[in-house]
Scaffold this active site. Sequence first.
Site, short mmCIF file in Angstrom:
data_model
loop_
_atom_site.label_atom_id
_atom_site.label_comp_id
_atom_site.label_asym_id
_atom_site.label_seq_id
_atom_site.Cartn_x
_atom_site.Cartn_y
_atom_site.Cartn_z
N ASN A 146 0.80 -1.22 0.00
CA ASN A 146 0.00 0.00 0.00
C ASN A 146 0.84 1.27 0.00
OD1 ASN A 146 0.23 -1.50 2.59
ND2 ASN A 146 -0.30 0.49 3.45
N GLN A 174 -5.13 -3.48 -2.06
CA GLN A 174 -4.70 -2.44 -3.01
C GLN A 174 -4.76 -2.88 -4.47
OE1 GLN A 174 -4.09 0.72 -2.50
NE2 GLN A 174 -4.09 0.77 -0.27
N SER A 194 -11.21 -5.21 -0.52
CA SER A 194 -11.92 -4.16 0.20
C SER A 194 -12.69 -3.25 -0.75
CB SER A 194 -10.90 -3.34 1.00
OG SER A 194 -11.48 -2.15 1.45
N THR A 232 -25.64 -9.36 11.42
CA THR A 232 -26.61 -8.95 10.40
C THR A 232 -25.86 -8.25 9.27
OG1 THR A 232 -28.33 -8.73 12.04
CG2 THR A 232 -28.65 -7.49 9.99
N CYS A 319 2.85 9.50 12.08
CA CYS A 319 3.16 10.46 13.15
C CYS A 319 2.36 10.10 14.39
CB CYS A 319 2.76 11.85 12.68
SG CYS A 319 3.26 13.14 13.76
C1 LIG Z 1 -2.91 -3.38 1.89
C2 LIG Z 1 -3.93 -2.98 2.91
N1 LIG Z 1 -4.40 -3.89 3.77
C3 LIG Z 1 -5.31 -3.59 4.69
C4 LIG Z 1 -5.82 -2.31 4.81
C5 LIG Z 1 -6.81 -2.03 5.88
O1 LIG Z 1 -7.98 -1.54 5.36
P1 LIG Z 1 -9.15 -1.01 6.30
O2 LIG Z 1 -8.57 0.06 7.20
O3 LIG Z 1 -10.16 -0.47 5.36
O4 LIG Z 1 -9.65 -2.13 7.12
C6 LIG Z 1 -5.36 -1.32 3.93
C7 LIG Z 1 -5.83 0.07 4.05
O5 LIG Z 1 -5.11 1.02 3.92
C8 LIG Z 1 -4.39 -1.67 2.96
O6 LIG Z 1 -3.93 -0.77 2.09
#
Ligand SMILES: Cc1ncc(COP(=O)(O)O)c(C=O)c1O
Length: 382
Positions: A146, A174, A194, A232, A319
């Site tokens: 990410n 990602q 996601s 749910t 940070c």
């Molecule tokens: C590679 C990866 N995994 C997991 C997540 C976690 O996603 P969420 O905060 O929507 O649960 C992110 C979100 O930035 C991500 O980029």
Amino acid sequence: MDYAATTPVDPKVLKVMLPYFSKKFGNTMSLHSFGREVKIAVEDAREYVANLMNAKPNEIIFTGSATESNNFALKGIAFANKDKGKHIIVSKIEHHCVLESAHWLEKNGFEVTYLPVDKYGLIDLAQLENAIRKDTILVSIMHANNEIGTIEPIKEIGKICRENEIYFHTDAAQTYGKISIDVKKMNIDLLTASSHKMYGPKGAACLFIREGVKIEPLLHGGGHEFGLRSSTLNVPAIVGFGEAAKICKKEMKKEEKKLTKLRDRLIKNVLKIENSHLNGHPKKRLPNNANFWFAFIEGESLIMQLDMKGIAASTGSACSTESLEPSHVLLAIGLKPWEAHGSLRLSLGRWSTKEEVDYVLEVLPEAVENLRKISPFKGRWK
Ligand SMILES: Cc1ncc(COP(=O)(O)O)c(C=O)c1O
């Protein structure tokens, strides 16, 4: 310039979602028509989500977030297969939700190997093979990182895991909806995707669980989601997730091409700034990701400068209130803490334009120069 953090809901997705807030508000477990109507919508969404990764609909478990899916994959596999072994392998550059799940499992009797990566963020397949033990039950390596956008050799990792009869999970938060995924061809047993990273709403995600994989649920209750995730169902969000997947299926190839072009324009021109460096792999990277480090500046200050000019970007450094922790990903690829602190992630998306990219290219060099003039770093780390 921060589509990797989250994306806006596509207006076409929103339109499909809206009736499910108040008109079609049923509970999928209800037997009456209100329930049946939303159950059909959820099953349609399951099919669209499955389709985009070449899975079967009954292999998709809807969850609330990628964080939940990753926790489910690691803990669920660990607890269901602990009789076979208690060793897990993850990479050092996983998202915090994978790393923290791994740490938690360590506190609960499991052993974890954290695989290093090279200067581009790629894992070494021979190192993976060497790390595998008789008691290894799971390998979890992300599809693309990410922060730096590097795409891991997922198919090859999956092949190694299959040959060794070890489950393979990949965090595709990602990549799902951005580049092609085929869970069958890529030998994937579990995959996290996601909705809010691919123009769907927040509050919906999924875990693909290949048929036959032994996994323990984290949430016990009414037996929703094939008994694997009671709660749910968040119908509007799931319907939106499904629609977003349907749109990505149609647009992905075209979008990938467009974004790669914009990304390369960005990279080529940002690197003209003196003492600037690209983080991540030059080719094996997400079509929408560009990540740099600039000597003698602080990423956070740069973000603020860009923000004042209307540009939303992100830095690798997290940070916290008490200390500035450099990104674990940038440290893992070999950056020194002061180098990691000068990092900037620019990520593109569906509505990014050449004009936007050119605006960044106009503003960024000046922002970097201004910060360097007042930099307390200059000279200290030379
Ligand atoms: C590679 C990866 N995994 C997991 C997540 C976690 O996603 P969420 O905060 O929507 O649960 C992110 C979100 O930035 C991500 O980029």
